[in-house]
Design an enzyme around this catalytic site. Structure first.
Site, PDB file in Angstrom:
ATOM      1  N   ASP A 115      37.308  59.370  40.953  1.00  0.00           N
ATOM      2  CA  ASP A 115      37.962  59.220  42.357  1.00  0.00           C
ATOM      3  C   ASP A 115      37.689  60.808  42.929  1.00  0.00           C
ATOM      4  O   ASP A 115      38.559  61.561  42.319  1.00  0.00           O
ATOM      5  CB  ASP A 115      39.136  58.812  42.570  1.00  0.00           C
TER       6      ASP A 115
ATOM      7  N   ASP B 135      38.255  44.252  46.184  1.00  0.00           N
ATOM      8  CA  ASP B 135      39.659  44.596  46.035  1.00  0.00           C
ATOM      9  C   ASP B 135      40.350  42.994  46.213  1.00  0.00           C
ATOM     10  O   ASP B 135      40.418  42.859  47.451  1.00  0.00           O
ATOM     11  CB  ASP B 135      40.110  45.766  46.746  1.00  0.00           C
TER      12      ASP B 135
END
Length: 252
Positions: free
Chosen positions: A11, A130
């Site tokens: 990330d 997600d």
């Protein structure tokens, strides 16, 4: 049978890895290129780079980082985060990405996935899903980093994205993410029962058995993890040996 893949995930915010990384021999733990190089050396099958920078200014940093990464990493590189239009994909592929991950933009404009797949080929289009559990065997799609509910059923959405030309689905359980309690196996299994394209399990890895379960019980073609590798809890060779010992086909 195709070998299963282990994919470490970085990330990155404004050119820095944000989920801390504790490789002792990396002086600047924040440089994603250093981290990616290390995973490349360890034998990662692929590397995923999620740009969580929202600003336009940050995008230029991202393209530069992808260029640097592509020069020093020789496994497929997937880049995602903030991909909203065909031009974004073109720039990332030109910078050296092998695949581009589309998340929220797919929800707002499913035809974008179709257009991207037709233009660049399904093999380089990953749709990130997600999902949050809402009941027995039901999950809902969330956007904006898992903050906004959409009312879209995750299983139906997976089928639609496969039909629209996604080459692969990156499935993250919002419930499992960060818990270290393992992937949402039921979610993976239900999606894999419905689609024939490869799936990547994401969210919740706390140990190597969780990775094995994602493949053996969830039916995933690849397993993605971050902190288990970043914090030096396990190396990629350890993970590969562990999975191979359970009869899973791996590139050792």
């Amino acid at each position: 049978m195709l070998a299963k893949r282990i994919i470490p995930c970085l990330d990155v915010d404004n050119g820095r890895v944000v989920k801390g990384v504790q490789f002792l021999d990396i002086r600047d733990a924040g440089d994603p290129v250093e981290v990616a190089r290390r995973y490349n050396e360890q034998g990662a099958d692929e590397i995923t780079f999620l740009d969580i920078t929202a600003t336009h200014h940050g995008r230029d940093t991202t393209y530069r980082t992808v260029e640097r990464m592509a020069e020093s990493v020789f496994v497929p590189l997937t880049v995602g985060g903030g991909v909203r239009k065909v031009e974004d994909i073109r720039l990332l592929l030109n910078a050296g990405a092998d695949k581009v991950s589309i998340n929220s933009a797919a929800v707002f404009n499913p035809e974008f996935v179709q257009e991207a797949s037709q233009r660049f080929g399904a093999q380089c289009i990953v749709v990130a899903i997600d999902a949050k559990k809402t009941g027995d065997n039901t999950w809902e799609i969330f956007t904006h980093g898992g903050r906004k509910p959409t009312g879209i059923d995750a299983l139906e959405w997976s089928v639609k994205m496969a039909e629209y030309g996604a080459g692969e689905l990156l499935v993250t359980s919002m419930d499992a993410d960060g818990t270290k309690a393992g992937y949402d196996i039921a979610l993976m299994r239900e999606i894999n029962n419905r689609v024939s394209i490869p799936t990547i399990a994401s969210g919740g890895v706390g140990n190597l058995q969780h990775m094995a379960d994602g493949i053996l019980k969830g039916g995933a073609d690849a397993v993605l993890a971050a902190s288990i590798f970043h914090f030096g809890q396990h190396t990629i060779p350890e993970a590969k040996q562990f999975l191979a010992a359970q009869g899973i086909e791996m590139r050792l």
